[in-house]
Design a protein around this motif. Structure first.
Motif, short mmCIF file in Angstrom:
data_model
loop_
_atom_site.label_atom_id
_atom_site.label_comp_id
_atom_site.label_asym_id
_atom_site.label_seq_id
_atom_site.Cartn_x
_atom_site.Cartn_y
_atom_site.Cartn_z
N TYR A 111 0.59 -0.74 0.16
CA TYR A 111 0.15 -0.59 0.16
C TYR A 111 0.95 0.90 0.21
N ALA A 112 2.02 1.23 0.62
CA ALA A 112 2.73 2.35 1.27
C ALA A 112 3.46 2.93 -0.80
N GLY A 113 3.89 1.57 -1.05
CA GLY A 113 4.69 1.79 -2.78
C GLY A 113 3.70 2.07 -3.50
N THR A 114 2.63 1.29 -3.83
CA THR A 114 1.22 1.95 -4.65
C THR A 114 0.60 3.05 -4.51
N VAL A 115 0.27 3.18 -3.18
CA VAL A 115 -0.58 4.57 -3.30
C VAL A 115 0.20 5.45 -2.80
N ALA A 116 0.81 5.46 -1.42
CA ALA A 116 1.45 6.73 -1.28
C ALA A 116 2.35 6.98 -1.49
N SER A 117 3.12 6.20 -2.36
CA SER A 117 3.98 6.92 -3.07
C SER A 117 4.15 7.09 -5.04
N GLY A 118 3.09 6.02 -5.25
CA GLY A 118 2.98 5.42 -6.29
C GLY A 118 2.33 6.97 -6.85
N LEU A 119 0.63 6.93 -6.25
CA LEU A 119 -0.31 7.46 -7.53
C LEU A 119 -0.29 8.79 -6.18
N CYS A 120 0.13 8.99 -5.13
CA CYS A 120 0.28 10.10 -4.37
C CYS A 120 0.61 11.20 -5.17
#
Length: 209
Positions: A111-120
C-alpha cells in the motif's frame, strides 16, 4: 506545525487499552530521553517540510519541460528505492529483519509503495502542472486533519486542543489562499481581455470602427 508540536489539554476520554499502553511506554522512557526525542523529531520535521516544499518548486519546473507524470514518478521512485536501500544497509545490516513476515506487513509495504508513493505523487505532479506549486502545497497540511480523524475514529486515540486549534488554522489558511487565488485569476482574466471597440457613424450614415 501546531498540529504536530503543540498537544494541549485532552478533549476526549482515553480508551482503556490505549491508556494502558501509553502508561507502560511512559514508564520505560525518562524525561531526558523524551526531551531528546522531541528535539530530534522537531529537527527532522522542519527538514522534511523544507524538502517537501522544495520538491513542489522543482516539480513545477520539471512539469514544464517534461510533462509525463507517470514516467517522472517512476524515475523518482527508482532512485528513492536505491537511497532507501543504502540507508537501510547503514542502519540495519541483519538481512533477516528485511524479510516481510505476515500479511499485515506485506499489505502495508504494498500500500505504501503503490498508493502513498505512486498514486499520490502522480496526483500531486498533475496538480502542480495544472495549478502551480503554491496551490498544491496549500492542501498538504490538511492531511494532518485526516490523520487526527483516523486516530480518533479507528485507533481510539484522544483528541487534544492542539489538534483542534491547528485544524481550524489550516482550514482558515486554506480558505484565504483559495479566495486570494480566485480573485487573482479573475483580475488577470479581466486584464487579458481585449479593449472593446466603439462603433460610430459618419455623416453619410456608414458605420465606422
Amino acid at each position: 506545525m501546531i498540529l504536530t508540536l503543540y498537544k494541549g489539554m485532552p478533549l476526549t476520554r482515553p480508551y482503556r487499552g490505549a491508556t494502558a499502553a501509553m502508561g507502560n511506554q511512559g514508564n520505560m522512557m525518562d524525561s531526558t530521553k523524551k526531551t531528546k526525542k522531541w528535539t530530534i523529531g522537531s529537527v527532522f520535521l522542519t527538514a522534511s517540510s523544507i524538502m517537501l516544499s522544495s520538491w513542489f518548486l522543482v516539480q513545477g519546473r520539471i512539469g514544464k519541460k517534461y510533462p509525463c507524470q507517470y514516467s517522472s514518478t517512476a524515475f523518482m521512485s527508482f532512485f528513492a528505492a536505491i537511497e532507501s536501500a543504502i540507508l537501510s544497509l547503514v542502519v540495519e545490516r541483519d538481512f533477516s529483519k528485511w524479510v516481510l513476515k505476515g500479511n499485515l506487513e506485506i499489505f502495508t509495504v504494498t500500500y505504501a509503495g503503490t498508493v502513498a508513493s505512486g498514486l499520490c505523487f502522480v496526483g500531486m505532479s498533475w496538480c502542480v502542472k495544472q495549478k502551480g506549486p503554491v496551490f498544491t502545497a496549500a492542501f498538504n497540511p490538511s492531511l494532518q486533519i485526516f490523520v487526527a480523524i483516523f486516530d480518533f475514529s479507528i485507533l481510539h486515540a484522544q483528541i487534544y486542543l492542539g489538534s483542534v486549534f491547528g485544524s481550524i488554522l489550516v482550514v482558515i489558511g486554506l480558505y484565504v489562499l483559495l479566495w486570494g487565488k480566485a480573485r487573482s485569476e479573475t483580475e488577470q482574466l479581466v486584464l487579458n481581455q481585449p479593449p472593446a471597440t466603439e462603433e460610430t457613424e459618419d455623416c453619410n450614415g456608414r458605420s465606422q470602427l
